[in-house]
Structures are given as structure tokens and as C-alpha cells.
Design a protein around this motif. Structure first.
Motif, PDB file in Angstrom:
ATOM      1  N   ASN A 109       0.813  -1.215   0.000  1.00  0.00           N
ATOM      2  CA  ASN A 109       0.000   0.000   0.000  1.00  0.00           C
ATOM      3  C   ASN A 109       0.841   1.258   0.000  1.00  0.00           C
ATOM      4  O   ASN A 109       0.461   2.280  -0.552  1.00  0.00           O
ATOM      5  CB  ASN A 109      -0.926   0.005   1.210  1.00  0.00           C
ATOM      6  CG  ASN A 109      -1.837  -1.196   1.202  1.00  0.00           C
ATOM      7  OD1 ASN A 109      -2.418  -1.522   0.170  1.00  0.00           O
ATOM      8  ND2 ASN A 109      -1.939  -1.882   2.320  1.00  0.00           N
ATOM      9  N   ASN A 151       1.905   3.236  -3.251  1.00  0.00           N
ATOM     10  CA  ASN A 151       1.021   4.226  -3.853  1.00  0.00           C
ATOM     11  C   ASN A 151       1.625   5.625  -3.726  1.00  0.00           C
ATOM     12  O   ASN A 151       1.752   6.368  -4.707  1.00  0.00           O
ATOM     13  CB  ASN A 151      -0.326   4.137  -3.119  1.00  0.00           C
ATOM     14  CG  ASN A 151      -1.358   5.072  -3.693  1.00  0.00           C
ATOM     15  OD1 ASN A 151      -1.355   5.340  -4.885  1.00  0.00           O
ATOM     16  ND2 ASN A 151      -2.228   5.582  -2.831  1.00  0.00           N
ATOM     17  N   SER A 182      -8.993   4.982  10.639  1.00  0.00           N
ATOM     18  CA  SER A 182      -7.622   5.071  11.097  1.00  0.00           C
ATOM     19  C   SER A 182      -7.010   3.680  11.176  1.00  0.00           C
ATOM     20  O   SER A 182      -7.662   2.724  11.580  1.00  0.00           O
ATOM     21  CB  SER A 182      -7.616   5.737  12.473  1.00  0.00           C
ATOM     22  OG  SER A 182      -6.366   5.635  13.060  1.00  0.00           O
ATOM     23  N   LEU A 205      -9.124   5.196   1.823  1.00  0.00           N
ATOM     24  CA  LEU A 205      -9.381   3.750   1.760  1.00  0.00           C
ATOM     25  C   LEU A 205      -8.612   3.131   0.604  1.00  0.00           C
ATOM     26  O   LEU A 205      -7.979   2.087   0.741  1.00  0.00           O
ATOM     27  CB  LEU A 205     -10.881   3.496   1.584  1.00  0.00           C
ATOM     28  CG  LEU A 205     -11.734   3.541   2.839  1.00  0.00           C
ATOM     29  CD1 LEU A 205     -13.190   3.271   2.495  1.00  0.00           C
ATOM     30  CD2 LEU A 205     -11.268   2.512   3.852  1.00  0.00           C
ATOM     31  N   SER A 253      -5.905   4.208  -0.849  1.00  0.00           N
ATOM     32  CA  SER A 253      -4.462   4.174  -0.626  1.00  0.00           C
ATOM     33  C   SER A 253      -4.081   3.126   0.420  1.00  0.00           C
ATOM     34  O   SER A 253      -2.932   2.710   0.486  1.00  0.00           O
ATOM     35  CB  SER A 253      -3.946   5.552  -0.235  1.00  0.00           C
ATOM     36  OG  SER A 253      -4.557   5.960   0.955  1.00  0.00           O
ATOM     37  N   LEU A 254      -5.040   2.695   1.214  1.00  0.00           N
ATOM     38  CA  LEU A 254      -4.768   1.614   2.161  1.00  0.00           C
ATOM     39  C   LEU A 254      -4.975   0.245   1.509  1.00  0.00           C
ATOM     40  O   LEU A 254      -4.821  -0.787   2.149  1.00  0.00           O
ATOM     41  CB  LEU A 254      -5.678   1.730   3.387  1.00  0.00           C
ATOM     42  CG  LEU A 254      -5.355   2.867   4.347  1.00  0.00           C
ATOM     43  CD1 LEU A 254      -6.462   3.049   5.361  1.00  0.00           C
ATOM     44  CD2 LEU A 254      -4.041   2.607   5.049  1.00  0.00           C
ATOM     45  N   GLY A 255      -5.360   0.252   0.246  1.00  0.00           N
ATOM     46  CA  GLY A 255      -5.543  -1.015  -0.463  1.00  0.00           C
ATOM     47  C   GLY A 255      -6.939  -1.584  -0.316  1.00  0.00           C
ATOM     48  O   GLY A 255      -7.210  -2.710  -0.698  1.00  0.00           O
ATOM     49  N   ILE A 289     -12.705  -8.060  11.890  1.00  0.00           N
ATOM     50  CA  ILE A 289     -11.983  -8.610  13.042  1.00  0.00           C
ATOM     51  C   ILE A 289     -12.791  -8.436  14.318  1.00  0.00           C
ATOM     52  O   ILE A 289     -12.986  -9.360  15.077  1.00  0.00           O
ATOM     53  CB  ILE A 289     -10.604  -7.940  13.205  1.00  0.00           C
ATOM     54  CG1 ILE A 289      -9.791  -8.135  11.926  1.00  0.00           C
ATOM     55  CG2 ILE A 289      -9.859  -8.544  14.387  1.00  0.00           C
ATOM     56  CD1 ILE A 289      -8.551  -7.308  11.872  1.00  0.00           C
ATOM     57  N   SER A 306      -9.749  -6.026   8.275  1.00  0.00           N
ATOM     58  CA  SER A 306      -8.400  -6.217   7.776  1.00  0.00           C
ATOM     59  C   SER A 306      -8.466  -6.562   6.302  1.00  0.00           C
ATOM     60  O   SER A 306      -9.423  -7.171   5.830  1.00  0.00           O
ATOM     61  CB  SER A 306      -7.680  -7.318   8.552  1.00  0.00           C
ATOM     62  OG  SER A 306      -8.117  -8.574   8.118  1.00  0.00           O
ATOM     63  N   ALA A 346      -5.465  -7.724   3.549  1.00  0.00           N
ATOM     64  CA  ALA A 346      -4.033  -8.055   3.464  1.00  0.00           C
ATOM     65  C   ALA A 346      -3.378  -7.685   4.793  1.00  0.00           C
ATOM     66  O   ALA A 346      -3.851  -8.086   5.841  1.00  0.00           O
ATOM     67  CB  ALA A 346      -3.374  -7.376   2.286  1.00  0.00           C
ATOM     68  N   ALA A 347      -2.324  -6.865   4.779  1.00  0.00           N
ATOM     69  CA  ALA A 347      -1.614  -6.577   6.028  1.00  0.00           C
ATOM     70  C   ALA A 347      -2.167  -5.352   6.743  1.00  0.00           C
ATOM     71  O   ALA A 347      -1.694  -4.978   7.800  1.00  0.00           O
ATOM     72  CB  ALA A 347      -0.131  -6.375   5.734  1.00  0.00           C
ATOM     73  N   VAL A 348      -3.186  -4.722   6.156  1.00  0.00           N
ATOM     74  CA  VAL A 348      -3.692  -3.475   6.726  1.00  0.00           C
ATOM     75  C   VAL A 348      -4.868  -3.738   7.663  1.00  0.00           C
ATOM     76  O   VAL A 348      -5.729  -4.557   7.366  1.00  0.00           O
ATOM     77  CB  VAL A 348      -4.136  -2.517   5.595  1.00  0.00           C
ATOM     78  CG1 VAL A 348      -4.878  -1.327   6.151  1.00  0.00           C
ATOM     79  CG2 VAL A 348      -2.926  -2.070   4.812  1.00  0.00           C
ATOM     80  N   ARG A 349      -4.863  -3.053   8.807  1.00  0.00           N
ATOM     81  CA  ARG A 349      -6.010  -3.107   9.707  1.00  0.00           C
ATOM     82  C   ARG A 349      -6.516  -1.694   9.895  1.00  0.00           C
ATOM     83  O   ARG A 349      -5.745  -0.815  10.265  1.00  0.00           O
ATOM     84  CB  ARG A 349      -5.588  -3.648  11.062  1.00  0.00           C
ATOM     85  CG  ARG A 349      -5.264  -5.100  11.014  1.00  0.00           C
ATOM     86  CD  ARG A 349      -4.377  -5.478  12.131  1.00  0.00           C
ATOM     87  NE  ARG A 349      -3.606  -6.653  11.754  1.00  0.00           N
ATOM     88  CZ  ARG A 349      -2.861  -7.322  12.607  1.00  0.00           C
ATOM     89  NH1 ARG A 349      -2.772  -6.933  13.848  1.00  0.00           N
ATOM     90  NH2 ARG A 349      -2.192  -8.365  12.192  1.00  0.00           N
ATOM     91  N   VAL A 350      -7.788  -1.505   9.638  1.00  0.00           N
ATOM     92  CA  VAL A 350      -8.298  -0.149   9.740  1.00  0.00           C
ATOM     93  C   VAL A 350      -9.636  -0.128  10.468  1.00  0.00           C
ATOM     94  O   VAL A 350     -10.490  -0.989  10.255  1.00  0.00           O
ATOM     95  CB  VAL A 350      -8.359   0.516   8.335  1.00  0.00           C
ATOM     96  CG1 VAL A 350      -9.201  -0.281   7.393  1.00  0.00           C
ATOM     97  CG2 VAL A 350      -8.847   1.936   8.408  1.00  0.00           C
TER      98      VAL A 350
END
Lengths: 567, 73
Positions: free
Chosen positions: A109, A112, A400, B27, B29-31, B41, B53, B55-59
């Protein structure tokens, strides 16, 4: 070429030996990528870092040799989301060299932004952080292949090596055939771990947070625990130092200045260092392990009900350390009304400097002050939330990133702890000591500059003017009114002034001591928090808040005194 | 189905994101974009927001935003 041995494709930029001489090097990247940590390492600075998205809120810069390093707030993309990220883009575009700091854990990510930075045409290098954590979860990144994929140099070397490469101007260019992304990078196991699951659970998170805070206060304040024990030792040490200092002196006025003014005033505040250390150690451990970040999410419901931003949790926790620093964290908010609301309530969260104040007034009354002080801290947070519900204004949607739970790095924790304590000690030995000297002079001389008893001093005459406001809270001694006034410069001054002017203690009864502590809990924060607030929200808004806080402080103290007087 | 309607532990593929402007940018840009699989989660206290989650992103996303993200199970 030793310094770039880790970069297998390296060659020297031949044309320009010191390509970055007198130039600007900008550190850019996603929030929480580790820009400030790298900045601190490159410039030997001690800027605040935190394991949370959006700790850095305004560009910082420092010149080392002839290179100016600029640390900018995190950004996800040039098209921006929050206020903080707008200032970042301008800085990136103006850099002679951009170090794109990239978190290896979320590399895909992050690219980007990397591509957008490269597209500006500014010379760019990519610096990878958290590679060890990536390895631990079974992933890998090949800097050589990644640099060929991106077309810009990629480093994962220690900051010192990177610094040398920048200073030498020997930035290697990627060489070799272009390769695919998945040859260069593997994410590894990104599943949620058991520890993550536990802390993301709302019930567990809430109880853990409350338990952690109580444990923190217990360790710091219970008379049999570490914090209080070490404080006793510190007091003895400082006392002995004072005796040694004054043993050679003759003039009673000079002895009084040193023993009462400096040692008695500033020295007594310095003795709180061990207890502050315990508090800050706890907060740092929570932050560095990612627990604060998880708790901020899990307890979001409380903040949402109080009309607060999802990020407010982090600002409030910062508020336990320093209100001014906490106010600075609100720049990351996406709307002004969400920011203002948080700035308005932050002064109610008791900062580290209010701790000596509470202890000064409550310790003489309780054999074990731990429960009373814990109550004051919780009351402060409760007041903050209640005021937030009452204040009008828009809400902010939470969007966030949450950091994964990991064991904190001992080195980082110790560095941050020492840094915070250093700041406190510098403040006490600097501004608080100066203040004590001034207070001593004012309290020992009359208006015609005669050396007099405190009762006849100019300080006494002046303080008696404001004393009537304190009568309804049971405070009839001008010295305490003066101490309260001093708090607006720095809250440490309150405890220092009491220790200086009233060596035998403040002598307040239960009702008036609790009323005065209530006043201190609600009253406007110190001058540095005031100026931070002016910077973030403007003078008019800050004055409005301060007036409201002052009113609430007096009324709250009066009511508290009434209640406790009848019990 | 909205991402907010999933239960903890369930996954879905994003069908549509009914957001615009900066929230959508972030969103993306976070994939987190259409076609990606996301997992819920957990939910925060009082179910004010949801942690997803991808991939590796948790938001963490507040309810008002999460209700505009449609998923296929």
C-alpha cells in the motif's frame, strides 16, 4: 564504498561528489512508517515519536553539516484526507532529495505514495523500516530487486549508514533488469495473532485499560511501592545536598534563598521524578506495544458517544504526559470542529505536572494517597468526556489504521522515558528554579525593598487581592492563592511555591484540600498549553475555553468544599 | 450486504464503496478497494465502529462510513 555494501547494485554518482551539499533532504512516507525515528537518528534529535498514526503533525527541520533534514507528517497520497497531510505535500515537492520512508509490513500500500513522489521528479530513495518484524512473520524483501522494480534506490541499512551515503552523495542507482514485484517482496503471514484478537476485543480492552491505569497509579503512589519509595530517597538526597550547600554560607538571607527558595522549592518538585518515571514508563510501554492503538479502537464507542473523534483516545492518553503536547496531536484531525472539541477538553486530563500538586495537598491527609489520586485522575477524564458531550460541534468519522500488537523494543522505551524525564528535569532546574528565586525575592522583601517576614512582603500584599476568590473553598492563606496563580506559568510551580512558602505543609483540612485540588483539576492549563491551543484553534476560541475552565474550576471547587464540609 | 452487517470473523469481497472525496482516497491508498477481500476482526464498544483487515492493513471505520461499503459474501 563500505557504507553501501548492503546494496548489491551500488555504484557511485560520479558527476557530483557531494550531491546533497547545502541541500534539503525531506523524509516522507505513510503515517506511522517511522519517519521521525529515522529523523532523530539522522540528526541526533529527540522529536516525539509514537506507535500511532499521526504523531508528527507539522514539518520539523534540522541542519546537520550542510544538509537540512525535514521531517514531514505522514501522508497516504498527495490528494489529502486530513489537515496535517496538506503541509507534507508542499515539503515533498520542494526537496532536493526525498527519502521515502516505507513500512515493510505494509509495503504494497505504501508504494502508492512512493509512485506519486517519484512522479514529481524529485530525486527519491526508498528507506525500509520494520524489516525485522517482516522477517518474523515469515516475509522477505530484497532491496536490490525492489529497487529495480521501482527504478529508485532502496535501502534497509541502519540509519548511520544511510546518513553516510547521503553525506557522501554516493547514492547508488539501480542497475540490472527490471523485475516483478513478487520477486522482490513477500508479505508473510498477515493473519491476526491471538494477542491482537484479545486486545481488539472491546470488553477485554476496556477492563485491561482500567486495570493498567490503576496498576500504574498503585505502583507510583502506594506508600509501599517503587514510586513512593524512590521519592523518599530522592527527598533525602536533595535535602542532604541542600545542607551541604548551605553549610559554608554565612549570610542568613543567602542561606534562606538556597535552602527555602531553591532546594525547598524547585528541589521538592525534582523529588517527584521517580513517580513520574513510573507513570511515563507505563504509558510508553502501552504505546510502543501497539496496545494504545488497539485500545483506541476498541473503546471508540465511548468517544463516539461523547461526540469525539476516533483519534481523541490517543490525544487524551498523551494528555496524561503533557497537555501542550497532547494539543499538538490534534492537528491530525480531518475537521476543525473535531479538533476544537478535543482541544477544549484536553486541559481536564491531568497532566504529569499536576501530579506533584495533588500529592502536595493530599499526602498530608491520607496515609495512603493512592485511592484519592486515582479518583482525581478518573474524575479529570470523566469531566473531559462530559464537557465534550455538552459542547456543540460536528463529529468525525473514524478511519484510522490500527498497529499490530508486538513486544516493545526495550531500547526505544528507555530512550523515550529518559527523554521525557530529561525534559522535566530541565524544566525544573530552569524555569521552575528561576521562578522560585523570583518568588523568594518577592516573599522576603517589602515594597521599599527591606528584608522582611513573608507576611509583610510585596507578594503577600499582592496575593491578598486575589485571596477572596478562594475563601469559598476554605482557603484563607494568601500563600496558597499565590501558588494557584503560579500554576498558570507551569503547574510544577504550584507544588514548588507551596514547598517554598510553607515548609511545614499547606495545612489544609480535608474539605479545603479536596476543593483546592478540584480547582487545580479544572483550571486552565499552563502557558505552553495555552500557546499550543492558540496555534491550533486561534486566540478567540482559546480565551473562551480558558474563561469557561476558570469558571468551572471556581464553581466546582466551591461546590466540592460545601459537600465535603458537611460530610 | 454492508461490511458493517458482517459478523466478527466473516469475510466478504467489496462490491461497491459509496464514499467520495478524501475518505475514499484514503481507503484506496490503504488497499481497500472494489474486488478486494476484507475480514471483519471485531467491533468497538457500543458497536460504534468496525475493525476490518485487508491483506496486512487493519483499519478502524466508524459505523456511518462502514455502512456505505457493500460486500458480497
Amino acid at each position: 564504498m563500505k557504507s553501501i555494501r548492503r546494496c548489491p547494485y551500488g555504484y557511485k554518482l560520479a558527476a557530483n561528489e557531494s550531491a546533497t551539499a547545502g541541500k534539503k533532504v525531506v523524509l516522507a512516507g505513510n503515517p506511522n512508517a517511522g519517519k521521525t525515528t529515522l529523523f532523530n537518528a539522522l540528526t541526533h534529535s529527540n522529536l516525539r515519536t509514537g506507535n500511532f498514526h499521526g504523531v508528527t503533525t507539522s514539518p520539523a527541520q534540522k541542519t546537520v553539516g550542510n544538509i537540512t533534514y525535514v521531517d514531514v507528517p505522514g501522508a497516504y497520497a498527495f490528494k489529502t484526507y486530513s489537515m496535517e497531510e496538506k503541509s507534507a505535500v508542499d515539503e515533498i515537492k520542494s526537496g532536493d532529495l526525498v527519502i521515502n520512508v516505507v513500512d515493510a509490513l505494509t509495503l504494497e500500500n505504501s508504494l502508492n505514495l512512493t509512485r506519486q513522489i517519484i512522479a514529481t521528479g524529485a530525486p527519491t530513495v526508498v528507506y525500509l523500516t520494520k524489516c525485522a518484524a517482516l522477517k518474523r512473520r515469515g516475509g522477505f524483501v530484497d532491496t536490490g530487486k525492489l529497487s529495480r522494480y521501482l527504478g529508485v534506490p532502496v535501502f534497509d541499512c541502519p540509519p548511520k549508514k544511510l546518513k553516510k551515503i547521503i553525506e557522501d552523495g554516493s547514492i547508488p542507482k539501480p542497475a540490472g533488469e527490471k523485475c516483478g514485484f513478487f520477486e522482490a517482496y513477500k508479505a508473510g503471514d498477515t493473519r491476526i495473532s491471538g494477542a491482537d484478537k484479545l486486545f481488539y476485543n472491546r470488553i477485554f480492552a476496556l477492563f485491561f485499560f482500567i486495570a493498567a491505569i490503576i496498576a500504574m497509579f498503585f505502583l507510583a503512589f502506594h506508600p509501599l511501592m517503587l514510586g513512593a519509595y524512590l521519592k523518599g530517597l530522592m527527598e533525602k538526597l536533595i535535602g542532604a545536598f541542600g545542607d551541604f550547600l548551605t553549610s559554608k554560607m554565612q549570610n542568613p538571607a543567602v542561606i534562606s534563598l538556597f535552602s527555602e527558595g531553591i532546594i525547598g522549592g524547585a528541589g521538592s518538585v525534582l523529588a517527584f521524578v521517580p513517580q513520574l518515571a513510573v507513570l511515563y514508563l507505563f504509558l510508553t510501554l502501552l504505546d510502543e506495544s501497539g496496545v494504545t492503538s488497539a485500545l483506541a479502537f476498541a473503546t471508540d464507542g465511548i468517544f463516539e458517544k461523547a461526540n469525539l473523534s476516533g483519534r481523541a483516545a490517543f490525544s487524551l492518553v498523551s494528555g496524561f504526559g503533557c497537555t501542550a503536547a497532547a494539543i499538538m496531536t490534534t492537528r491530525g484531525y480531518s475537521t476543525q470542529s473535531a479538533q476544537r472539541r478535543t482541544v477544549a477538553i484536553l486541559p481536564f486530563v491531568p497532566c504529569g505536572a499536576k501530579l506533584p500538586v495533588f500529592l502536595t495537598f493530599l499526602s498530608p491527609l491520607f496515609e495512603n494517597p493512592f485511592p484519592a489520586i486515582t479518583c482525581f485522575y478518573f474524575a479529570g477524564v470523566a469531566a473531559a468526556l462530559i464537557v465534550s458531550v455538552a459542547v456543540k460541534g460536528g463529529n468525525e468519522g473514524l478511519l484510522s489504521e490500527v498497529a499490530p500488537i508486538a513486544l516493545p523494543r526495550l531500547k526505544t522505551v528507555i530512550e523515550k522515558l529518559l527523554n521525557y524525564l530529561k525534559g522535566f528535569i530541565i524544566k525544573v532546574t530552569g524555569i521552575v528554579t528561576l521562578f522560585c528565586v523570583a518568588s523568594w525575592v518577592l516573599s522576603h522583601f517589602s515594597f521599599d525593598f527591606k528584608y522582611v517576614e513573608a507576611e509583610q512582603s510585596m507578594l503577600s500584599a499582592f496575593s491578598k487581592l486575589i485571596l477572596p476568590f478562594f475563601y469559598p473553598m476554605g482557603v484563607i492563606d494568601w500563600r496558597i492563592a499565590y501558588a494557584a496563580l503560579c500554576g498558570f506559568v507551569a503547574k510544577e510551580n504550584v507544588a514548588a511555591a507551596v514547598a517554598l512558602l510553607m515548609p511545614d505543609g499547606a495545612g489544609l483540612g480535608l474539605a479545603s484540600a479536596i476543593a483546592f485540588c478540584t480547582f487545580m483539576l479544572f483550571c486552565p492549563a499552563c502557558i505552553s498549553a495555552f500557546s499550543a491551543s492558540v496555534k491550533e484553534t486561534g486566540l478567540k476560541f482559546t480565551l473562551k475555553c480558558a474563561a469557561f475552565q476558570l469558571l468551572l474550576a471556581f464553581l466546582g471547587a466551591y461546590v466540592t468544599h460545601l459537600i465535603f464540609a458537611f460530610i | 450486504m454492508k461490511v458493517f452487517d458482517l459478523k466478527a470473523g466473516e469475510t466478504g469481497v467489496i462490491k461497491n464503496i459509496g464514499l467520495s472525496g478524501s475518505a475514499l482516497e484514503r481507503l484506496t491508498s490503504l488497499g481497500i478497494k472494489v474486488g478486494e477481500r476484507v475480514e471483519v476482526i471485531s467491533f468497538s464498544l457500543f458497536k460504534s465502529s468496525v475493525l476490518i483487515s485487508c491483506a496486512a492493513v487493519r483499519v478502524g471505520i466508524r459505523k456511518s462510513l462502514a455502512q456505505r461499503i457493500e460486500v458480497d459474501i
